[in-house]
Design an enzyme around this catalytic site. Structure first.
Site, mmCIF file in Angstrom:
data_model
loop_
_atom_site.group_PDB
_atom_site.id
_atom_site.type_symbol
_atom_site.label_atom_id
_atom_site.label_comp_id
_atom_site.label_asym_id
_atom_site.label_seq_id
_atom_site.Cartn_x
_atom_site.Cartn_y
_atom_site.Cartn_z
ATOM 1 N N GLU A 1 -23.273 44.441 20.576
ATOM 2 C CA GLU A 1 -22.557 44.374 21.858
ATOM 3 C C GLU A 1 -23.107 45.454 22.783
ATOM 4 O O GLU A 1 -22.454 46.449 23.093
ATOM 5 C CB GLU A 1 -21.053 44.483 21.619
ATOM 6 C CG GLU A 1 -20.567 43.300 20.802
ATOM 7 C CD GLU A 1 -19.066 43.244 20.591
ATOM 8 O OE1 GLU A 1 -18.334 43.736 21.453
ATOM 9 O OE2 GLU A 1 -18.642 42.698 19.557
ATOM 10 N N GLU B 1 -8.457 39.040 11.776
ATOM 11 C CA GLU B 1 -9.059 40.327 12.131
ATOM 12 C C GLU B 1 -9.038 41.157 10.853
ATOM 13 O O GLU B 1 -7.970 41.482 10.342
ATOM 14 C CB GLU B 1 -8.268 41.011 13.247
ATOM 15 C CG GLU B 1 -8.754 42.409 13.593
ATOM 16 C CD GLU B 1 -10.252 42.476 13.900
ATOM 17 O OE1 GLU B 1 -10.669 41.957 14.926
ATOM 18 O OE2 GLU B 1 -11.020 43.050 13.062
ATOM 19 N N HIS C 1 -16.674 37.024 14.674
ATOM 20 C CA HIS C 1 -16.904 38.070 15.674
ATOM 21 C C HIS C 1 -17.322 39.341 14.950
ATOM 22 O O HIS C 1 -17.024 39.514 13.773
ATOM 23 C CB HIS C 1 -15.652 38.290 16.518
ATOM 24 C CG HIS C 1 -15.571 37.299 17.633
ATOM 25 N ND1 HIS C 1 -15.346 37.655 18.933
ATOM 26 C CD2 HIS C 1 -15.734 35.956 17.620
ATOM 27 C CE1 HIS C 1 -15.366 36.562 19.682
ATOM 28 N NE2 HIS C 1 -15.588 35.516 18.913
ATOM 29 N N GLU D 1 -14.873 39.544 26.550
ATOM 30 C CA GLU D 1 -13.912 40.641 26.394
ATOM 31 C C GLU D 1 -14.329 41.897 27.166
ATOM 32 O O GLU D 1 -13.477 42.611 27.693
ATOM 33 C CB GLU D 1 -13.706 40.967 24.918
ATOM 34 C CG GLU D 1 -14.969 41.399 24.215
ATOM 35 C CD GLU D 1 -14.783 41.735 22.728
ATOM 36 O OE1 GLU D 1 -13.661 41.597 22.215
ATOM 37 O OE2 GLU D 1 -15.766 42.146 22.091
HETATM 38 C C1 NOJ Z 1 -13.017 41.701 18.836
HETATM 39 C C2 NOJ Z 1 -13.281 40.255 19.089
HETATM 40 O O1 NOJ Z 1 -14.554 40.066 19.652
HETATM 41 C C3 NOJ Z 1 -12.191 39.740 20.003
HETATM 42 O O2 NOJ Z 1 -12.440 38.393 20.363
HETATM 43 C C4 NOJ Z 1 -10.867 39.893 19.322
HETATM 44 O O3 NOJ Z 1 -9.841 39.492 20.201
HETATM 45 C C5 NOJ Z 1 -10.630 41.348 18.934
HETATM 46 N N1 NOJ Z 1 -11.734 41.879 18.195
HETATM 47 C C6 NOJ Z 1 -9.367 41.508 18.118
HETATM 48 O O4 NOJ Z 1 -9.494 40.894 16.877
HETATM 49 CA CA CA Z 2 -16.326 41.792 19.861
#
Ligand code: NOJ
Ligand code: CA
Length: 672
Positions: A169, A376, A443, A468
């Site tokens: 990123e 997550e 992700h 994001e």
């Molecule tokens: C990073 C991810 O890229 C994003 O899409 C997600 O909402 C957050 N982490 C929280 O899990």
């Molecule tokens: Ca991310």
């Protein structure tokens, strides 16, 4: 005279040190790869394009911790040649059918230490891949370094992100190849002679990722992600096989995008039986509100993932021809994540009290909408692996077929996210998910190396700065969107999550519930494109699971949202029509009988003439054009847009006028 002198010296050097040279050419003979062994049995390889040097002799081999010689003393045992020309199909993809046409050379070598090595090379008309297959007498192996180098014959312009073993990123850099200190891959460049190329890797299954380090001028060397003890790769037995080291080569920049090389270097699908559980889809989600800071992942009075809010999203999806709804912040673990001493690991089978999963599963089914799961992991890989099987079984029982995973945070034990340890984990996730007929969108992933061919349930991933960043940082710059297609997207689909319509985030900045949650938020966040460019990105940034990222209230009643309603994520065929890295891009995709065009430009206003020759001959289409308004500008007037409809055929040419930082999205729907 001086040149003749150098030529004679070079010839003498080559004659005295080069004991053998074996070569393989692409089917059209334009690209040639040769292995050269010197008098010490050390290996180098070289590449020519159109009979001109492209990669000058470059090192091959590895360093092993015990001193086992994996680098030289080799002699050729034999060399075998093979070729393939076949067209294979996949359940989804930019193109559902792909031609694989290559010549293969396998050079079998051995050295005095009993090390056997096959260097396998496949040369296609659009590039090449080579990999190492070692078979040694050792009981175990600890690789400390890879010598593979890419001594590019001439300088040029490069486009890349920095080498980093924990994140992709990062912002892209455009710089002379000779000034690029290091890079992650795909690392794309254009030589002074005008050849476009991209170095990457394919079929990364049990190896650390490869970055590139500049070791002088235009010489790049493999730089592998290490384990915490500095070992780069470890194997229990004496055998190992690397990922393919790949080089895409094209005479036009869009040729890199239209190449199937990375997928062609991967193994065929191993999933058996009916694969209709693997389905592309469009989705919306309880997601953007959290990044904007107006909702929370944690259970409290700002909680996003409530039963009531999720039902609103399901209703919206059902009414707008959208197949899926993602919900984040639905499970226990979020409330203590990031609080040392209090942290109770995420539990992927325990919903928060205000998220009634059974009722939502019932409601979604009734409305014909799929819920998308979210795991997550906080990068707590041991915790995730301990629950993996049970979590996927539970998920499937709730009627959920797709899981978005996330790895925010540091992996316990200090492992890099791109290390061999992590590569093994990401692979285990894909395989376990496949056993439960679950598709994955990762992700904070390992980079894409085309394993979706082998495991088509590995559908999408992040692996670059996505939407994001626009919510809580200075945002992705306008040219980010013209760099992604020529770099990150060469590796495979990206869950960028385009489609934010509240470009300046005005509605959320003044929202009474807003609590900025991320330290990067300096109050200047916004989306750095026009509205039409957001729409074009649904086409340009390919993902088989394609999100409309904004809060649904920003779409309700918005005329431009018709494009997403009409859009189909399950495309059959694609072509990048025009483009230059960092400048502009135009892509068309076909899904069933419809075509979708997306074009975007960097900070410069631009007009493209696009012949519609891709449309089916003799058919009439209704073109719905979503264009920048005449006064649109990404910085000063980003939401100005216009919609135009006209009937077109494949003999027409479309003039695509794009504002500064703008774009255009067009759907072509057959007129009956
Ligand atoms: C990073 C991810 O890229 C994003 O899409 C997600 O909402 C957050 N982490 C929280 O899990
Ligand atoms: Ca991310």
């Amino acid at each position: 005279m001086k040149n003749v002198f150098y030529f004679v010296i070079m010839l003498l050097c080559v004659l005295s040190s080069c004991t053998s040279k074996t070569e393989v050419a692409s089917p059209n003979s334009n690209i040639k790869w040769s292995l050269i062994l010197d008098d010490k049995g050390a290996m180098t390889y070289q590449v020519t394009v159109n009979n001109q040097p492209f990669i000058l002799p470059s090192a091959l081999g590895f360093e092993e911790k015990s001193g086992l010689n994996l680098k030289d003393g080799f002699q050729v045992v034999n060399t075998t040649f093979d070729s393939q020309d076949e067209t294979w199909t996949q359940p989804w993809g930019e193109n559902k059918s792909i031609r694989s046409h290559y010549n293969e050379m396998a050079v079998n070598l051995k050295n005095g230490e009993g090390v056997k090595l096959t260097v396998r090379v496949r040369v296609f008309d659009d590039g090449l891949g080579f990999r190492y297959e070692y078979d040694t007498p050792a009981d175990s192996l600890l690789l400390m370094d890879e010598y593979t180098s890419f001594n590019i014959a001439e300088d040029g312009t490069s486009w890349s992100i920095p080498a980093e073993f924990n994140t992709y990123e990062l912002l892209y850099r455009t710089m002379p190849l000779s000034e690029m200190p290091d890079a992650n891959t795909p690392m794309t460049f254009k030589t002074q002679s005008g050849i476009y190329a991209s170095i990457h890797e394919a079929a990364l299954t049990d190896f650390p990722e490869m970055c590139l380090k500049n070791v002088g001028g235009t010489s790049l060397k493999s730089w592998l992600a290490a384990w915490p003890d500095k070992v780069k790769a470890r194997f229990d037995g004496g055998k190992f096989q690397t990922a393919w080291r790949s080089v895409q080569i094209a005479d036009k920049a869009v040729g890199l995008i239209n190449s199937g090389l990375i997928l062609n270097l991967n193994e065929p699908c191993v999933l058996e039986g009916d694969l209709n559980w693997i389905r592309p889809m469009k989705y919306v989600g309880v997601w953007w509100g959290m990044h904007l800071g107006i909702e929370s992942w944690v259970i409290n009075d700002r909680h996003g993932a409530t039963t009531e809010n999720t039902k609103k999203y399901i209703d919206f999806a059902a009414a707008n021809n959208i197949e899926g709804v993602l919900v984040e912040g639905w499970n226990q673990g979020w409330e203590t994540w990031g609080r040392p001493g209090e942290y109770v690991p995420f539990d992927f089978t325990k919903p928060f009290a205000d998220f009634d999963i059974d009722e939502l599963a019932r409601y979604a089914k009734e409305k014909g909408v799929e819920l998308l799961g979210h795991h997550e992991t906080g990068a707590d890989i041991p915790n995730y692996e301990a629950q993996l099987d049970r979590a996927y079984q539970w998920t499937k029982e709730k009627g959920i077929n797709h899981v978005k995973t996330g790895y925010a945070g540091g992996i316990p034990g200090g492992h890099y996210r791109h290390s061999q340890y992590a590569v093994r984990h990401y692979r285990k996730v894909v395989q376990t998910a496949a056993e439960h007929k679950i598709t994955i969108n990762a992700h904070e992933p390992i980079k894409d190396t085309g394993i979706r061919r082998t495991y088509p349930n590995m559908m999408s991933r992040e692996g670059a700065r996505g939407m994001e960043w626009n919510a809580w940082s200075e945002g992705n710059p306008p040219e980010h969107y013209e760099l992604l297609p020529f770099t990150r997207l060469l590796s495979g689909p990206m869950d960028y999550t385009p489609g934010t319509f509240d470009i300046l985030l005005e509605n959320s900045k003044n929202h009474p519930n807003r609590i900025p949650w991320n330290g990067n938020d300096k109050g200047n966040s916004r989306v750095n494109t026009t509205l039409a460019k957001q729409m074009a990105n649904w086409v340009v940034i390919y993902s088989p699971v394609q999100m409309a990222s904004d809060l649904i209230e920003h779409y309700e009643g918005h005329p431009a949202f018709q494009f997403f309603r009409d859009f189909d994520a399950d495309c059959d065929w694609s072509e990048a029509l025009q483009g230059e890295p960092g400048e502009f891009i135009a892509v068309v995709r076909k899904a069933k009988d419809n075509y979708y065009l997306g074009a975007t430009t960097n900070k410069e206003a631009r007009t493209l003439e696009i012949p519609l020759t891709f449309l089916e001959e003799g058919k009439k289409y209704q073109a719905r054009i979503y264009a920048d308004g005449e006064d649109a500008h990404w910085e000063t007037n980003p939401t100005s847009y216009r919609i135009e409809e006209k009937s077109v055929t494949n003999t027409d040419t479309l003039t695509v006028v794009m504002a500064e930082g703008g774009g255009q999205a067009v759907s072509f729907l057959p007129i009956q």
